[in-house]
Motif scaffolding. Sequence first.
Motif, short mmCIF file in Angstrom:
data_model
loop_
_atom_site.label_atom_id
_atom_site.label_comp_id
_atom_site.label_asym_id
_atom_site.label_seq_id
_atom_site.Cartn_x
_atom_site.Cartn_y
_atom_site.Cartn_z
N ILE A 101 -27.80 -5.63 -3.61
CA ILE A 101 -26.81 -5.17 -3.25
C ILE A 101 -27.04 -3.96 -3.34
O ILE A 101 -27.54 -2.92 -4.62
CB ILE A 101 -25.48 -5.13 -4.14
CG1 ILE A 101 -25.51 -6.96 -4.24
CG2 ILE A 101 -24.66 -4.19 -3.41
CD1 ILE A 101 -24.44 -7.00 -5.04
N GLU A 102 -27.75 -2.42 -2.27
CA GLU A 102 -27.85 -1.43 -2.12
C GLU A 102 -27.12 -0.66 -1.51
O GLU A 102 -26.24 -0.74 -0.14
CB GLU A 102 -28.83 -1.44 -1.33
CG GLU A 102 -30.08 -2.57 -1.97
CD GLU A 102 -31.41 -2.17 -1.28
OE1 GLU A 102 -31.62 -1.32 -0.23
OE2 GLU A 102 -32.70 -3.06 -0.67
N GLY A 103 -26.00 -0.02 -2.69
CA GLY A 103 -24.28 1.03 -1.71
C GLY A 103 -23.79 -0.06 -1.07
O GLY A 103 -23.36 -0.55 -1.94
N GLY A 104 -23.57 -0.04 -0.19
CA GLY A 104 -22.48 -0.71 1.14
C GLY A 104 -23.08 -1.84 1.29
O GLY A 104 -22.50 -2.92 1.99
N LYS A 105 -24.54 -2.17 1.43
CA LYS A 105 -25.48 -3.24 2.16
C LYS A 105 -25.37 -4.59 0.84
O LYS A 105 -25.94 -3.77 -0.14
CB LYS A 105 -26.63 -2.77 2.97
CG LYS A 105 -26.68 -1.56 4.02
CD LYS A 105 -28.16 -1.28 4.09
CE LYS A 105 -27.57 -0.18 5.26
NZ LYS A 105 -28.86 0.64 6.01
N ARG A 106 -25.63 -6.11 1.88
CA ARG A 106 -25.46 -6.74 1.00
C ARG A 106 -26.71 -7.54 1.63
O ARG A 106 -26.59 -6.99 2.28
CB ARG A 106 -24.36 -7.61 0.64
CG ARG A 106 -23.54 -6.90 -0.01
CD ARG A 106 -22.43 -8.07 -0.11
NE ARG A 106 -21.84 -8.85 -2.00
CZ ARG A 106 -21.03 -9.33 -1.81
NH1 ARG A 106 -20.32 -9.68 -1.43
NH2 ARG A 106 -20.84 -9.55 -3.40
#
Length: 78
Positions: free
Chosen positions: A67-72
């Motif tokens: 999970i990086e910021g709003g990205k999965r």
Amino acid sequence: MKKLAAVNKRGLLNGEHATPAPEPGSLKSEQPKPVSKPAPQRPRIQTEAKPAPAATPQAPRASVEMIEGGKRRNVDFP
């Protein structure tokens, strides 16, 4: 559809008039949707069943969800 002008408290107190609310059910989103008839069913044709090829079992792979910021995303390890 006619665009309505906004009215604030100062405008109402100075004598401007607000636009009346539309009649219930008069908005396009409140109109009933037409009901469509289901498509007639076609007769089924029986075919000869072929055996499915045997699937080779694969070893489970290690995976991690990143999970990086709003990205999965899922990362698989060999």
